[in-house]
Scaffold this motif. Structure first.
Motif, short mmCIF file in Angstrom:
data_model
loop_
_atom_site.label_atom_id
_atom_site.label_comp_id
_atom_site.label_asym_id
_atom_site.label_seq_id
_atom_site.Cartn_x
_atom_site.Cartn_y
_atom_site.Cartn_z
N UNK A 61 -11.04 -15.68 40.72
CA UNK A 61 -10.40 -14.42 40.35
C UNK A 61 -11.15 -13.71 39.23
N UNK A 62 -11.76 -14.48 38.34
CA UNK A 62 -12.58 -13.87 37.29
C UNK A 62 -13.75 -13.12 37.92
N UNK A 63 -14.39 -13.76 38.90
CA UNK A 63 -15.53 -13.16 39.58
C UNK A 63 -15.12 -11.88 40.31
N UNK A 64 -14.02 -11.92 41.02
CA UNK A 64 -13.55 -10.73 41.74
C UNK A 64 -13.19 -9.63 40.72
N UNK A 65 -12.63 -10.03 39.58
CA UNK A 65 -12.32 -9.05 38.54
C UNK A 65 -13.57 -8.36 38.01
N UNK A 66 -14.65 -9.12 37.86
CA UNK A 66 -15.92 -8.52 37.44
C UNK A 66 -16.39 -7.54 38.51
N UNK A 67 -16.32 -7.96 39.78
CA UNK A 67 -16.68 -7.04 40.88
C UNK A 67 -15.85 -5.76 40.79
N UNK A 68 -14.55 -5.91 40.57
CA UNK A 68 -13.64 -4.77 40.51
C UNK A 68 -14.01 -3.85 39.34
N UNK A 69 -14.26 -4.43 38.18
CA UNK A 69 -14.63 -3.61 37.03
C UNK A 69 -15.88 -2.78 37.28
N UNK A 70 -16.90 -3.41 37.83
CA UNK A 70 -18.12 -2.68 38.12
C UNK A 70 -17.93 -1.67 39.25
N UNK A 71 -17.08 -2.02 40.23
CA UNK A 71 -16.79 -1.07 41.31
C UNK A 71 -16.10 0.18 40.78
#
Length: 147
Positions: A61-71
């Motif tokens: 979930x941390x990784x997906x959150x990073x993806x989301x932030x950059x998206x």
């Protein structure tokens, strides 16, 4: 890379015990059907509730959150974003909170000018079906006139 398919691709590295048919390289996990991904997501969410597994699984979930932030930051290059509505099964439970926290960290750290963006989440039920509701509510596009 922001939904359940991202979670299922990261599940093995996140320490989730998976049967062979749920491994990322299995043909079932690379087909159009969402069913195996939904089943795998249930295993991920169950592992998040296990105190021994949670520290490793939360990295999904941390990784997906990073993806989301950059998206979000990328979309903000073209759109004036003030609010983000977070939907989907992957946001259910504590994992969804972890995901949003990490997206906010990315915005605050790497894009401080975007730290004002507010995240909104509906009820747990609407998170699961909300994407369908949102899609049904989209305005009809007018067809281009032929001249």
């Amino acid at each position: 890379y922001l939904g359940q398919r991202a979670a299922t691709r990261l599940a093995k590295k996140g320490g989730v015990d998976l049967p062979p048919e749920m491994m990322p390289e299995h043909p079932n996990m690379n087909a159009a059907s969402h069913v195996p991904h939904a089943q795998c997501l249930k295993k991920i969410q169950a592992a998040m509730k296990d105190a021994a597994k949670e520290p490793q699984v939360s990295k999904i979930y941390q990784t997906i959150g990073v993806y989301l932030g950059y998206g979000i930051a990328q979309y903000a290059e073209y759109l004036p974003i003030k609010n983000v509505l977070i939907l989907g099964r992957v946001t259910t439970g504590h994992g969804g909170e972890v995901m949003m926290d990490w997206a906010k960290k990315v915005l605050a750290t790497d894009f401080p000018e975007l730290a004002h963006i507010k995240f909104h989440t509906p009820s747990e039920h609407m998170k699961r079906v909300g994407q369908c509701v949102a899609a049904a509510a989209l305005p009809e596009l007018k067809k281009a006139r032929k001249e």
